[in-house]
Design an enzyme around this catalytic site. Structure first.
Site, PDB file in Angstrom:
ATOM      1  N   ASP A   1     -45.829  33.191  15.775  1.00 21.95           N
ATOM      2  CA  ASP A   1     -46.302  32.783  14.453  1.00 21.95           C
ATOM      3  C   ASP A   1     -46.667  31.301  14.391  1.00 21.95           C
ATOM      4  OD1 ASP A   1     -43.482  32.377  14.858  1.00 21.95           O
ATOM      5  OD2 ASP A   1     -43.322  31.771  12.773  1.00 21.95           O
ATOM      6  N   GLU A   2     -47.539  31.010  13.445  1.00 23.74           N
ATOM      7  CA  GLU A   2     -47.813  29.656  12.972  1.00 23.74           C
ATOM      8  C   GLU A   2     -48.141  28.632  14.059  1.00 23.74           C
ATOM      9  OE1 GLU A   2     -45.495  29.479   8.758  1.00 23.74           O
ATOM     10  OE2 GLU A   2     -44.273  28.943  10.468  1.00 23.74           O
TER      11      GLU A   2
ATOM     12  N   ARG B   1     -32.766  27.135  12.325  1.00 27.56           N
ATOM     13  CA  ARG B   1     -32.826  26.012  11.374  1.00 27.56           C
ATOM     14  C   ARG B   1     -31.419  25.546  11.034  1.00 27.56           C
ATOM     15  NH1 ARG B   1     -37.627  28.552  10.029  1.00 27.56           N
ATOM     16  NH2 ARG B   1     -39.344  27.253  10.787  1.00 27.56           N
TER      17      ARG B   1
ATOM     18  N   ASP C   1     -35.397  34.271   1.631  1.00 23.96           N
ATOM     19  CA  ASP C   1     -35.234  32.813   1.489  1.00 23.96           C
ATOM     20  C   ASP C   1     -36.028  32.282   0.298  1.00 23.96           C
ATOM     21  OD1 ASP C   1     -37.569  33.474   3.043  1.00 23.96           O
ATOM     22  OD2 ASP C   1     -37.810  31.342   3.464  1.00 23.96           O
TER      23      ASP C   1
ATOM     24  N   HIS D   1     -43.276  26.670  17.207  1.00 25.31           N
ATOM     25  CA  HIS D   1     -41.853  26.582  16.850  1.00 25.31           C
ATOM     26  C   HIS D   1     -40.962  26.222  18.036  1.00 25.31           C
ATOM     27  CE1 HIS D   1     -42.226  27.841  12.668  1.00 25.31           C
ATOM     28  NE2 HIS D   1     -43.132  28.716  13.068  1.00 25.31           N
TER      29      HIS D   1
ATOM     30  N   TYR E   1     -38.998  38.454   1.573  1.00 26.10           N
ATOM     31  CA  TYR E   1     -38.411  37.226   2.110  1.00 26.10           C
ATOM     32  C   TYR E   1     -37.232  36.791   1.246  1.00 26.10           C
ATOM     33  CZ  TYR E   1     -41.492  35.977   5.951  1.00 26.10           C
ATOM     34  OH  TYR E   1     -42.125  35.941   7.153  1.00 26.10           O
TER      35      TYR E   1
ATOM     36  N   TRP F   1     -34.908  33.288   6.281  1.00 22.00           N
ATOM     37  CA  TRP F   1     -35.147  32.011   6.974  1.00 22.00           C
ATOM     38  C   TRP F   1     -34.138  31.009   6.447  1.00 22.00           C
ATOM     39  CZ3 TRP F   1     -38.249  32.364  11.021  1.00 22.00           C
ATOM     40  CH2 TRP F   1     -39.158  33.413  11.056  1.00 22.00           C
TER      41      TRP F   1
ATOM     42  N   ASP G   1     -35.878  27.900  17.252  1.00 26.80           N
ATOM     43  CA  ASP G   1     -36.928  27.367  16.382  1.00 26.80           C
ATOM     44  C   ASP G   1     -37.060  25.884  16.667  1.00 26.80           C
ATOM     45  OD1 ASP G   1     -38.843  27.131  14.198  1.00 26.80           O
ATOM     46  OD2 ASP G   1     -38.063  29.077  13.591  1.00 26.80           O
TER      47      ASP G   1
ATOM     48  N   GLU H   1     -34.026  27.383   6.399  1.00 26.77           N
ATOM     49  CA  GLU H   1     -34.238  25.954   6.127  1.00 26.77           C
ATOM     50  C   GLU H   1     -33.220  25.443   5.110  1.00 26.77           C
ATOM     51  OE1 GLU H   1     -36.664  28.170   6.375  1.00 26.77           O
ATOM     52  OE2 GLU H   1     -38.555  27.281   7.071  1.00 26.77           O
TER      53      GLU H   1
HETATM   54  C1  TNX Z   1     -42.872  31.258   7.539  1.00 32.44           C
HETATM   55  S1  TNX Z   1     -42.660  34.037   8.522  1.00 32.44           S
HETATM   56  C2  TNX Z   1     -42.327  31.259   8.805  1.00 32.44           C
HETATM   57  C3  TNX Z   1     -41.040  30.588   9.037  1.00 32.44           C
HETATM   58  C4  TNX Z   1     -40.526  29.912   7.808  1.00 32.44           C
HETATM   59  C5  TNX Z   1     -40.774  30.772   6.600  1.00 32.44           C
HETATM   60  C6  TNX Z   1     -40.218  30.221   5.329  1.00 32.44           C
HETATM   61  C7  TNX Z   1     -42.925  33.327   9.803  1.00 32.44           C
HETATM   62  C8  TNX Z   1     -43.272  34.196  10.878  1.00 32.44           C
HETATM   63  N1  TNX Z   1     -42.843  31.976   9.862  1.00 32.44           N
HETATM   64  O1  TNX Z   1     -41.113  29.701  10.124  1.00 32.44           O
HETATM   65  O2  TNX Z   1     -39.173  29.675   7.974  1.00 32.44           O
HETATM   66  O3  TNX Z   1     -42.154  30.967   6.450  1.00 32.44           O
HETATM   67  O4  TNX Z   1     -40.304  31.134   4.280  1.00 32.44           O
END
Ligand code: TNX
Length: 621
Positions: free
Chosen positions: A419-420, A256, A514, A355, A512, A561, A285, A563
């Site tokens: 993730d995500e 980021r 952040d 990502h 976390y 993280w 990312d 951001e």
């Molecule tokens: C979740 S934790 C994410 C990150 C973000 C973060 C911000 C994870 C595996 N993915 O992409 O930066 O939350 O807190």
């Protein structure tokens, strides 16, 4: 010509929707477009005073209606609670003239969150008498009679060549210890658990017993902390110590915001002072690909840079200027070697299949299936950031990347993200449809498992083990060799451990770094999983007492993280002092942790951080 001005005001017209009002002043007479970054999704149909012509991730571009200087935009169902939520990185673009497109910076004339700042949240530090000590708290520490004078060039004897260990100690203390037979400090063999040590400081000398190099190192680090608090006259003590968890990990997101090598080395030194032994290096990312890959030079030539007119637009802290950076392979090797000299192993992360906006922008021919019309939006609002598990190009890409990553990083662990991955992905991809039929898959999530299992096998053939965020369990394809980073809760980690997977505990609610550490509107940080203050971080326990290291809980992972981490001061502020609390969560036995005692030891540690010019957050009283 004078710089255009903007004022920002936040309005809540109903419970969950947030309106952002932007008022411009001193704008040029020719048509302009407003560019900025905002970590929210704008509802395009809601726009008043203009039209949303682009949004990707946090990057937004608005064209005002002719003559309009007031824009109102709605972000649905979102919280908006602090200054770091506000849009930033404003600039105007003017139509192409003979000199090409023109860019004008915009100055923020005022901003208003529309919220009262609550008083700084509570007392964080218990009122206790300061006490010099060690962080993380050792299993046993007793004071003995007398003092030992540690000379700048004291001699150390021990098994084998001690250059690396003493180099580390000297790096931390600025002393110049040397190896010699005739020595007042001795490192000796002892029957101790892995990484354990016994440190004995007596008036006549110092002895550190350990069963492995890591143990001697930790003994020396405790000695370094003692010296940094007391100076050359060391009160005598006996310390017996060993870690609760074998893996104590700090993660840093370099995707980021790019973090320069010097900041990384500084972080590694700080980690070593608190007995962390793994650095999880988040190298890729959506907003940037940071690692040079020789097979695909555009990954960094294109993917490491963002800004106006580039393949990757401005993001996060924003602005028109080209921003970014990457690590050459020589730098990656240099960092691995430097970390090793501090007893830290580097675990690289290549975050796939989600990502991947930067990678896809850098290698569109390889990574995009033109017939794929799936529509989705990632948590960070990208609609084009997921690799396609049915494209041959994806496998070609990943295998070359894994080849080079394994060449660069000797760690047995390679993190592949996972993730995500947003809902809606792959549903309108003909290639994915064919793959599902061919494999007999029922659930689209199986495609993710399919891809990650391929990576797991590919890494295994090279003698490496795959690590991933907890979503790698989705689609039920990766084997139990894979290490799971549980981030949504401790319970998710306990469940994965109970299902037979080795786990790193990274529960966002506590670990976390952040996340903002108070409710104050000026406190920087995200807050989607809460705002854990120092005491809350300190007091968490990743595993119940009857669930210990042997039961698949390998360790503790504390991510930063980035951001919102765009400067080194912000990096320091988010990491410290909460990183000292996570160090103790990872190292000390629950029975040896005590919040009041931690508070008593904290000032001595803050003084060490002061000596090292760390801009930590001052714990509040
Ligand atoms: C979740 S934790 C994410 C990150 C973000 C973060 C911000 C994870 C595996 N993915 O992409 O930066 O939350 O807190």
């Amino acid at each position: 010509m004078s710089t255009p001005l903007i004022t920002i005001a936040v309005q809540r017209r109903d419970e969950e929707d947030v309106w952002i009002l932007l008022t411009l002043d001193r704008v040029p007479s020719e048509p302009w477009q407003l560019h900025f970054c905002l970590g929210r999704h704008i509802d395009a149909s809601s726009l008043e005073g203009g039209e949303l012509i682009h949004q990707s991730g946090s990057y937004k571009v608005i064209a005002p209606h002719p003559g309009s200087r007031e824009l109102a935009l709605c972000c649905r169902k979102t919280a908006f609670k602090r200054l770091t939520d506000l849009p930033q990185g404003f600039f105007l673009s003017l139509p192409e003239s003979r000199e090409g497109a023109q860019i004008m910076p915009v100055t923020i004339a005022g901003q208003e969150l529309g919220l009262d700042s609550p008083a700084p949240a509570g007392k964080e530090l218990a009122e206790v008498e300061t006490e010099h000590g060690i962080v993380p708290q050792p299993r046993r520490l007793v004071r003995l009679e007398g003092n030992f004078r540690l000379a700048e060039r004291a001699h150390v004897r021990g098994p084998g060549n001690l250059a690396a260990l003493l180099g580390h100690f000297n790096d931390l203390t600025s002393l110049a210890l040397e190896q010699d037979h005739d020595a007042e400090i001795s490192l000796v063999q002892g029957e101790l658990p892995a990484e354990g040590y016994r440190l004995l400081i007596r008036p006549q000398g110092i002895e550190i017993a350990a069963g492995d190099v890591a143990g001697w190192r930790h003994g020396l680090v405790s000695l370094a902390q003692w010296y940094l608090q007391h100076g050359e006259s060391l009160p005598c003590i006996e310390v017996e110590d060993a870690p609760r968890f074998g893996l104590r990990v700090i993660h840093l997101d370099c995707g980021r915001h790019f973090q320069p090598m010097a900041s990384l080395k500084r972080l590694l030194r700080q980690m070593s002072l608190y007995k962390f032994n793994r650095f999880h290096w988040h190298l890729t990312d959506d907003e940037g690909w940071r690692l040079e890959i020789k097979a695909f030079p555009t990954l960094t030539e294109v993917g490491a840079w963002r800004g106006h007119g580039l393949a990757i637009g401005p993001q996060l802290s924003g602005g028109a200027a080209r921003y970014g950076g990457c690590y050459s392979q020589a730098e990656a090797r240099e960092l691995v070697a430097y970390a090793a000299s501090l007893g830290i192993e580097v675990i690289p992360e290549i975050d796939i299949p989600g990502h991947c906006h930067a990678a896809i922008k850098a290698l569109p021919e390889l990574l995009i299936e033109p017939e794929d019309h799936s529509r989705y939006l990632s948590v960070q609002y990208f609609d084009d950031n997921v690799l396609n598990p049915a494209l041959p190009g994806t496998y070609h890409f990943l295998e070359r990347v894994m080849d080079e990553v394994c060449e660069l990083f000797p760690s047995p662990l390679i993190h592949m993200g996972g993730d995500e991955v947003p809902h809606g992905v792959w549903t309108d991809s003909p290639a994915c449809q064919r793959l599902m039929v061919q494999q007999g898959y029922q659930d689209i999530r199986e495609l993710q498992g399919h891809l990650l299992r391929h990576c797991q096998g590919y890494l295994a053939a090279k003698g490496r083990r795959m690590v991933g965020w907890e979503e790698i369990l989705q689609g039920d394809k990766v084997s139990q060799e894979a290490i799971i980073c549980a981030w949504t809760s401790f319970q998710a980690g306990l469940d994965a451990a109970a299902a037979g997977y080795p786990v790193l505990m990274a529960a966002a609610q506590y670990l976390y770094l952040d996340l903002a550490c108070s409710e104050n509107i000026e406190e920087p940080g995200l807050y989607w999983a809460g705002t854990p203050n120092l005491e809350q971080v300190y007091s968490c326990d990743p595993a119940p007492a009857d669930f210990h290291a042997n039961d698949n809980i390998l360790g503790v992972l504390s991510p930063l993280w980035s951001e919102l981490v765009h400067t080194r001061d912000r990096l320091d502020y988010m990491l410290f002092p909460r990183m000292l609390a996570t160090a103790e969560v990872a190292w000390s036995l629950p029975g040896d942790k005590d919040w009041g005692h931690f508070c008593a030891r904290l000032p001595g540690q803050l003084a060490i951080l002061d000596q090292q010019q760390v801009r930590y957050r001052t714990p509040q009283r």
